[in-house]
Design a protein around this motif. Structure first.
Motif, short mmCIF file in Angstrom:
data_model
loop_
_atom_site.label_atom_id
_atom_site.label_comp_id
_atom_site.label_asym_id
_atom_site.label_seq_id
_atom_site.Cartn_x
_atom_site.Cartn_y
_atom_site.Cartn_z
N ARG A 201 56.12 5.62 22.65
CA ARG A 201 54.65 5.86 23.28
C ARG A 201 53.55 5.05 22.58
NH1 ARG A 201 54.71 5.97 28.64
NH2 ARG A 201 56.18 7.59 29.71
N GLY A 202 53.93 4.34 21.65
CA GLY A 202 52.72 3.86 20.73
C GLY A 202 52.02 4.70 19.75
N HIS A 203 52.56 5.97 19.78
CA HIS A 203 51.51 7.04 18.97
C HIS A 203 52.11 6.61 17.45
CE1 HIS A 203 50.06 8.66 22.37
NE2 HIS A 203 51.36 8.93 22.86
N TRP A 204 51.81 5.67 16.85
CA TRP A 204 52.29 5.20 15.69
C TRP A 204 51.68 5.82 14.23
CZ3 TRP A 204 51.99 -0.10 18.05
CH2 TRP A 204 52.86 -0.45 18.97
N HIS A 205 50.19 6.09 14.58
CA HIS A 205 49.70 7.11 13.48
C HIS A 205 50.24 8.38 13.39
CE1 HIS A 205 46.05 3.90 13.11
NE2 HIS A 205 46.29 3.94 14.51
N ASP A 206 50.34 8.83 14.46
CA ASP A 206 51.18 10.24 14.41
C ASP A 206 52.50 10.23 14.08
OD1 ASP A 206 48.75 11.34 15.66
OD2 ASP A 206 49.61 11.06 17.55
N LEU A 207 53.32 9.15 14.18
CA LEU A 207 54.70 8.83 13.58
C LEU A 207 54.63 8.92 12.13
CD1 LEU A 207 57.56 8.32 14.61
CD2 LEU A 207 56.99 5.92 14.20
N ALA A 208 53.61 8.27 11.77
CA ALA A 208 53.46 8.23 10.12
C ALA A 208 53.03 9.37 9.50
CB ALA A 208 52.49 6.99 9.72
N THR A 209 52.33 10.30 10.43
CA THR A 209 51.87 11.44 9.97
C THR A 209 52.86 12.71 9.87
OG1 THR A 209 49.57 11.34 10.67
CG2 THR A 209 50.34 13.44 10.20
N VAL A 210 53.99 12.73 10.85
CA VAL A 210 55.00 13.68 10.83
C VAL A 210 56.07 13.11 9.91
CG1 VAL A 210 54.32 14.28 13.18
CG2 VAL A 210 56.07 12.72 12.97
N GLY A 211 56.10 11.65 9.83
CA GLY A 211 57.17 11.19 8.80
C GLY A 211 56.97 11.70 7.32
N ASN A 212 55.60 11.53 6.92
CA ASN A 212 55.26 11.96 5.55
C ASN A 212 55.53 13.50 5.46
OD1 ASN A 212 54.56 9.38 4.61
ND2 ASN A 212 52.27 9.29 5.83
N ALA A 213 55.05 14.24 6.51
CA ALA A 213 55.32 15.70 6.14
C ALA A 213 56.78 16.01 6.10
CB ALA A 213 54.85 16.40 7.58
N ALA A 214 57.74 15.04 6.91
CA ALA A 214 59.06 15.24 6.74
C ALA A 214 59.52 15.02 5.47
CB ALA A 214 59.56 14.50 7.92
N VAL A 215 59.17 13.70 4.73
CA VAL A 215 59.60 13.58 3.63
C VAL A 215 59.23 14.47 2.50
CG1 VAL A 215 59.19 11.91 1.68
CG2 VAL A 215 59.51 11.10 3.82
N ASP A 216 58.08 15.17 2.49
CA ASP A 216 57.84 16.12 1.60
C ASP A 216 58.72 17.42 1.82
OD1 ASP A 216 55.81 14.60 0.56
OD2 ASP A 216 54.01 15.46 1.73
#
Length: 713
Positions: free
Chosen positions: A594-609
């Motif tokens: 859906r093109g929500h790539w800013h949100d994708l980066a945010t949840v991805g970084n939270a997942a990494v931590d």
């Protein structure tokens, strides 16, 4: 190579400013589709890839139709549009295109009938109404809006589309007084009409004084003065459960409302703000910025040209906005005695107020003529039917007058007023009210509330209705419930003072389980070929939602988008690290497509931590794959490649063969953007993936691994 050429041509078509050239590019791109991709292959991987490619093709076809409509080719589009409308009966964009083509072909009755059919289908199958864009198009047709004539701008969202937004929430039903302030707002607009300046007005006052009610009421009164639209956003400046909205988030919401598609939104916040102001240039448009924290939060959202008007509400005195930006301050005071009495008359009826004049005077005095307090007290009186003398005595006992709410210290008297409505609830409704204070999102569905409370959905609907009647909850959209920020704060306090720690922890666990298991099931429908996560069973009392098909799963993700992002944040903040990375992975495909790539980066970084805190052998590589996907979508291929190499190493250490194979495919996708010179490396990566798939009983392709490498880019 056809796929690579298709993507290149489609991207070019979406970026050129000449509609005729864009039309030719789209047609060249779509001519490259000669048959079903990977026909003859019946593996989970091939099925998933076909779904992805079909999504890309449909997106290009819809963009092509928007462009063709702008080029007045409505008549020749009708046969293909009719077939597509039959194939996608719930797709509102397709329906809007069909309506416009019929309308421009002189078939207004058929266009209106098509809208009615869409309305019935959405109500029957999804329990919802058509979205604002299609409703607006329907209204334009009913009023024979001349802007719908051939060669004018299309009002159904698509690339390069100019949309007239109407975002104002409903006006308050019982606004009393404020005659002077309403006149001042109008006078400022009129005085600046010939001055060639933008009008900025800041409405200030304490919490509960009626700032939002005034701004929205006035906006509805003067909306005809702003034919280019009305924008509205709640900036959450004083939300006790969420951070104040970042101006960049608000700008992206406005760009969406103005018809800018995701692929046309610039990456940097500064460029987004510049685009927003460019779109407002020369337009008569009203911008309502509600519940602002400070001037810094507001400034990026202010229009920059004459004809536009901005109204800002805030509990803080925005003196900097007046000094630097020329805002006209309006400070709301308490209601007069007469206005406070009129508010009670409208809520309770003239007979009841006239029958107990002394008690009415006591209520007005004890509520300090604060509109929020008066409204809550009147609701309490109407709900219980107790004599007004009883209510007046309770008000006096609770602490005389209500203190004015400061920016950082909610007054105890407001809590006391809330407690009267709370005390009248049934025990089950009171418990649900408290638990809702633990929910992190902006609103909640009945299904999620049922899991939060570990109750059947039917029973919870009745409790939600009770809370709504008591004005402790609002149903702001069908089936979706939200708190006023002070009520949320009060509910949270009640939960902490009433419910033991273990019960609150269990409720949060159930809530996160609900969103995780529902999102995971929905993600499986969006991407069936992906390896499912090994989730533990949900907690007792949790009832995850299930979906009949991919379309309904996607609709759920869209509706719950903001809630799911808040759930990821809340899980990370409250020690539910497994839920954090698993929920992020379940969201990844939706956010990506859906093109929500800013949100994708945010949840991805939270997942990494979160995965690193757990040292989870599956979560660590999965989380880095999410971040890599976000980097790839933003064109940061080097960082994407680095994260994928790390994910590959982590999958290898864990002996996870499917994970390694998937990562090789993702690496090939990243390399694919480097051009034809990367083909040898892409082929090597695809062969490695193929070998791993075979070793774990799966197949990348039926014969030669090279035959699908074009799909990697």
């Amino acid at each position: 190579m056809d796929l690579h050429q298709f993507r290149y041509l489609a991207t070019q078509a979406r970026t050129v400013h000449d509609d005729q050239l864009a039309l030719e590019l789209f047609e060249q791109a779509l001519q490259l589709w000669r048959s079903e991709p990977l026909s003859g292959l019946d593996t989970p991987w091939a099925t998933g890839l076909r779904i992805t490619l079909d999504d890309e093709r449909l997106a290009a076809e819809l963009d092509h139709v928007d462009t063709a409509l702008r080029c007045s080719r409505h008549t020749e589009l009708l046969p293909s549009l009719s077939a597509r409308a039959t194939q996608y009966p719930l797709d509102e964009r397709v329906a809007g295109q069909m309506m416009l083509a019929l309308y421009r072909s002189g078939r207004q009755a058929d266009a209106l009938e098509h809208y009615q059919g869409l309305h019935r289908r959405l109500a029957d199958e999804l329990g919802t109404d058509p979205g604002p864009a299609v409703q607006r198009l329907h209204h334009q047709m009913l009023t024979a809006d001349p802007s719908l004539a051939a060669s004018s701008t299309l009002s159904v969202p698509g690339p390069g589309v100019a949309v007239v937004p109407h975002q104002l929430p409903a006006a308050v039903a019982h606004l009393v007084g404020r005659v002077r302030e309403l006149a001042a707002l109008t006078a400022q607009v009129e005085s600046a009409a010939g001055a060639g300046t933008v009008v900025i007005t800041s409405v200030g006052g304490t919490a509960g004084i009626g700032k939002t009610a005034l701004a929205v009421h006035w906006a509805h009164q003067v909306r005809d003065r702003f034919p280019d639209g009305q924008l509205y956003v709640n900036l959450r400046g004083f939300d006790p459960r969420a951070q104040a909205m970042d101006p960049a988030e608000a700008v992206r919401g406005f760009l969406d409302a103005l018809g800018v598609t995701r692929q046309h939104i610039p990456l940097s916040p500064e460029t987004q703000i510049a685009l927003y102001r460019s779109l407002l240039d020369g337009k008569r448009i009203l911008v309502v910025l509600d519940n602002a924290r400070d001037a810094k939060q507001v400034r990026p959202l202010l229009p920059g040209t004459a004809g536009a008007v901005a109204v800002v509400t805030s509990r803080n005195r925005l003196s900097g906005l007046a000094a630097v930006d020329g805002a006209h301050p309006i400070s709301l005071d308490l209601l007069t005695e007469e206005e406070a009495r009129e508010l009670l008359v409208r809520r309770l009826g003239p007979g009841r107020v006239a029958a107990e004049p002394h008690a009415v005077q006591q209520i007005i005095t004890q509520c300090a003529r604060l509109p929020l307090a008066l409204t809550i007290a009147a609701t309490r009186a109407a709900q219980t039917g107790f004599p007004l003398t009883t209510l007046a005595a309770e008000l006096a006992e609770a602490g005389r007058r209500l203190d004015v709410l400061s920016a950082d210290d909610p007054p105890s008297e407001v809590r006391a007023v809330f407690s009267w409505s709370y005390a009248a609830l049934t025990p089950s409704a009171a418990r649900l009210f408290r638990l809702l204070g633990l929910h992190p999102g902006p609103d909640i569905s009945a299904a999620a509330a049922a899991s939060l409370a570990a109750l059947p959905t039917l029973q919870v609907r009745g409790l939600l209705a009770e809370l709504t009647r008591a004005s402790l909850l609002t149903e702001h959209a069908p089936g979706r419930y939200a708190f006023h920020d002070l009520l949320r704060d009060y509910a949270t306090e009640q939960a902490h003072s009433t419910d033991p720690d273990e019960e609150r922890h269990a409720a949060v666990h159930r809530m996160l389980d609900h969103y995780l298991h529902t999102a995971h099931a929905a993600a499986r429908l969006l991407e069936p070929a992906r390896e499912p996560l090994p989730l533990p069973p949900p907690q007792p009392g949790v009832s995850p939602e299930h979906f009949a098909d991919r379309e309904r799963a996607l609709a759920w993700f869209t509706t719950e988008h903001a809630v799911l992002l808040a759930a990821v944040d809340h899980a990370a903040a409250t020690g539910f690290d497994a839920h954090t990375w698993q929920l992020a992975q379940s969201l990844a495909t939706y956010l990506d497509r859906r093109g929500h790539w800013h949100d994708l980066a945010t949840v991805g970084n939270a997942a990494v931590d979160a995965a690193d805190r757990l040292a989870d052998s599956l979560g660590q590589p999965v989380a880095r794959s999410i971040v890599a996907r976000a980097y790839r979508r933003h064109g940061n291929f080097d960082d994407a490649y680095s994260h994928l190499r790390l994910a590959l190493d982590l999958f290898g250490r864990a002996g996870n063969l499917p994970g390694q194979a998937d990562t090789y495919i993702e690496l090939a996708r990243v390399k694919g953007w480097q051009g034809p010179h990367a083909i040898p490396e892409i082929l090597m990566l695809a062969r490695q993936a193929h070998a791993l798939y075979l070793s774990c009983g799966q197949r990348l392709v039926s014969r030669d691994p090279d035959c699908v490498t074009s799909s990697c880019y």
